[in-house]
Write an enzyme that holds these catalytic residues in place. Structure first.
Site, PDB file in Angstrom:
ATOM      1  N   GLY A  27       0.834  -1.212   0.000  1.00 34.09           N
ATOM      2  CA  GLY A  27       0.000   0.000   0.000  1.00 34.09           C
ATOM      3  C   GLY A  27       0.860   1.249   0.000  1.00 34.09           C
ATOM      4  O   GLY A  27       0.636   2.179  -0.794  1.00 34.09           O
ATOM      5  N   HIS A  28       1.883   1.254   0.860  1.00 35.37           N
ATOM      6  CA  HIS A  28       2.801   2.394   0.876  1.00 35.37           C
ATOM      7  C   HIS A  28       3.547   2.484  -0.456  1.00 35.37           C
ATOM      8  O   HIS A  28       3.745   3.582  -0.990  1.00 35.37           O
ATOM      9  CB  HIS A  28       3.825   2.232   1.998  1.00 35.37           C
ATOM     10  CG  HIS A  28       3.241   2.232   3.384  1.00 35.37           C
ATOM     11  ND1 HIS A  28       3.334   1.155   4.227  1.00 35.37           N
ATOM     12  CD2 HIS A  28       2.563   3.183   4.070  1.00 35.37           C
ATOM     13  CE1 HIS A  28       2.749   1.446   5.383  1.00 35.37           C
ATOM     14  NE2 HIS A  28       2.261   2.664   5.318  1.00 35.37           N
ATOM     15  N   LYS A 143      -7.146   4.855   2.183  1.00 36.84           N
ATOM     16  CA  LYS A 143      -7.366   3.965   3.327  1.00 36.84           C
ATOM     17  C   LYS A 143      -7.721   4.772   4.584  1.00 36.84           C
ATOM     18  O   LYS A 143      -8.549   4.376   5.382  1.00 36.84           O
ATOM     19  CB  LYS A 143      -6.090   3.154   3.542  1.00 36.84           C
ATOM     20  CG  LYS A 143      -5.829   2.624   4.913  1.00 36.84           C
ATOM     21  CD  LYS A 143      -6.516   1.320   5.111  1.00 36.84           C
ATOM     22  CE  LYS A 143      -6.273   0.645   6.438  1.00 36.84           C
ATOM     23  NZ  LYS A 143      -5.555   1.355   7.447  1.00 36.84           N
ATOM     24  N   ARG A 181      -0.753  -2.765  10.810  1.00 41.14           N
ATOM     25  CA  ARG A 181      -1.354  -3.417  11.986  1.00 41.14           C
ATOM     26  C   ARG A 181      -1.868  -4.827  11.687  1.00 41.14           C
ATOM     27  O   ARG A 181      -2.147  -5.565  12.625  1.00 41.14           O
ATOM     28  CB  ARG A 181      -2.491  -2.559  12.546  1.00 41.14           C
ATOM     29  CG  ARG A 181      -2.002  -1.286  13.229  1.00 41.14           C
ATOM     30  CD  ARG A 181      -3.105  -0.561  13.978  1.00 41.14           C
ATOM     31  NE  ARG A 181      -2.580   0.482  14.839  1.00 41.14           N
ATOM     32  CZ  ARG A 181      -2.552   1.789  14.549  1.00 41.14           C
ATOM     33  NH1 ARG A 181      -3.034   2.230  13.401  1.00 41.14           N
ATOM     34  NH2 ARG A 181      -2.046   2.669  15.405  1.00 41.14           N
TER      35      ARG A 181
HETATM   36  P1  AMP Z   1       0.760   4.751   7.885  1.00 38.00           P
HETATM   37  O1  AMP Z   1       2.191   4.376   7.790  1.00 38.00           O
HETATM   38  O2  AMP Z   1      -0.153   3.597   8.152  1.00 38.00           O
HETATM   39  O3  AMP Z   1       0.516   5.930   8.758  1.00 38.00           O
HETATM   40  O4  AMP Z   1       0.347   5.217   6.440  1.00 38.00           O
HETATM   41  C1  AMP Z   1       1.113   6.126   5.692  1.00 38.00           C
HETATM   42  C2  AMP Z   1       0.349   6.480   4.442  1.00 38.00           C
HETATM   43  O5  AMP Z   1       0.090   5.299   3.701  1.00 38.00           O
HETATM   44  C3  AMP Z   1      -1.015   7.121   4.727  1.00 38.00           C
HETATM   45  O6  AMP Z   1      -1.257   8.130   3.762  1.00 38.00           O
HETATM   46  C4  AMP Z   1      -1.957   5.963   4.558  1.00 38.00           C
HETATM   47  O7  AMP Z   1      -3.257   6.368   4.197  1.00 38.00           O
HETATM   48  C5  AMP Z   1      -1.285   5.201   3.434  1.00 38.00           C
HETATM   49  N1  AMP Z   1      -1.716   3.803   3.421  1.00 38.00           N
HETATM   50  C6  AMP Z   1      -1.702   2.932   4.459  1.00 38.00           C
HETATM   51  N2  AMP Z   1      -2.221   1.746   4.079  1.00 38.00           N
HETATM   52  C7  AMP Z   1      -2.576   1.876   2.786  1.00 38.00           C
HETATM   53  C8  AMP Z   1      -3.174   1.007   1.824  1.00 38.00           C
HETATM   54  N3  AMP Z   1      -3.535  -0.230   2.132  1.00 38.00           N
HETATM   55  N4  AMP Z   1      -3.390   1.485   0.584  1.00 38.00           N
HETATM   56  C9  AMP Z   1      -3.030   2.758   0.262  1.00 38.00           C
HETATM   57  N5  AMP Z   1      -2.470   3.627   1.111  1.00 38.00           N
HETATM   58  C10 AMP Z   1      -2.237   3.188   2.352  1.00 38.00           C
END
Ligand code: AMP
Length: 273
Positions: A27-28, A143, A181
């Site tokens: 996703g990232h 997301k 998570r």
């Molecule tokens: P996080 O590290 O979870 O705080 O996420 C960092 C960025 O990645 C944020 O903009 C989230 O919305 C995005 N993100 C997290 N999971 C996904 C996913 N499954 N698909 C797309 N973007 C994601």
């Protein structure tokens, strides 16, 4: 980082920024690909990895949030990221830090209500990172729909010269939204976690035929979640994607968001109906 950012700014380079909390997954990586496209060959892509303490509540998973800097660096290298920025706590929050950024309209419901102080922490750290990285654009994931809305509003309200881009949610084959998570989940919980996406699809099917009362769809979601032995519904909301205002009648185009505890792990997801 800041010195490099100033040089790029003076040279008029496109700088596209992807802020994250690390433990990076596909996703990232999809956000990084989008960032690369936006930056072009001559531009720069910056990814930050920082587990921001101020966006976690006292009873949340800050201490056990998964961390893997080496793996994150590898993923960024493979994705063609130019700068991997992993600031330390002392750099981000000096001991007498006493300033915060608070969006006051969109941050109130859903995640903001369930996690008091969360968006204040998010807006503050993203504002700080914008001031360090000086990006021309930043990519966030759909997301975290409400987060993207709050940060879009903050960017406009505080005149950050940053274009906010929202990229689609990346999912596992069975529909579970990818998340750092997810690795907390046992095998049995991992199967039950598909209920979030199934509930969104169910609501999509229901409103595709005719508009439905939000209360009816809320009951249907609650029923589906209750059928999972280790799942507990935190909230489900149906709202206007532009204003985040809840609606009474749900139609195609309404946004749905939900948060579900699966065991001790809190998962969120959302979708356009
Ligand atoms: P996080 O590290 O979870 O705080 O996420 C960092 C960025 O990645 C944020 O903009 C989230 O919305 C995005 N993100 C997290 N999971 C996904 C996913 N499954 N698909 C797309 N973007 C994601």
């Amino acid at each position: 980082m800041q010195r490099l950012a100033r040089q790029w700014q003076q040279a008029g380079k496109a700088v596209v920024f992807v802020p994250t909390m690390g433990f990076l997954h596909r996703g990232h990586a999809s956000l990084m690909e989008r960032a690369r496209e936006l930056a072009g060959r001559k531009g720069r892509v910056v990814v930050s990895v920082y587990v921001n303490p101020t966006q976690f509540g006292p009873k949340e998973d800050f201490a056990r949030y998964p961390r893997d800097v080496k793996g994150d660096q590898r993923l960024c290298r493979a994705a063609g990221v130019d700068v991997f920025f992993a600031p330390g706590d002392a750099e981000m929050y000096p001991a007498d830090f006493s300033t915060a950024v608070q969006e006051e309209k969109l941050a109130g419901g859903m995640e903001g209500a369930a996690r008091p102080g969360h968006f204040r922490g998010v807006a503050t750290i993203v504002a700080k990172l914008f001031n360090v990285v000086l990006p021309t654009a930043a990519v966030f994931g759909a997301k975290d729909f409400q987060q993207a809305a709050v940060l879009g509003r903050m960017t406009r309200d505080l005149n950050f010269p940053v274009k906010i881009v929202v990229a689609p949610t990346c999912r596992e084959a069975d529909g579970l939204a990818m998340s750092s998570r997810n690795q907390y989940l046992s095998l049995a919980q991992r199967e039950q976690a598909t209920v979030l996406w199934r509930a969104i699809q169910r609501a999509q099917e229901m409103v595709a035929r005719r508009p439905a009362a939000a209360a009816l769809l809320q009951r249907e979601t609650a029923r589906m979640v209750a059928a999972q032995p280790e799942a507990r519904l935190d909230y489900v909301e149906f709202f206007d994607p532009a204003t985040l205002e809840p609606v009474r009648t749900v139609k195609p185009g309404t946004q749905m968001a939900l948060a579900v505890f699966v065991g001790r792990t809190r998962l969120i997801d959302n979708g356009r109906l």
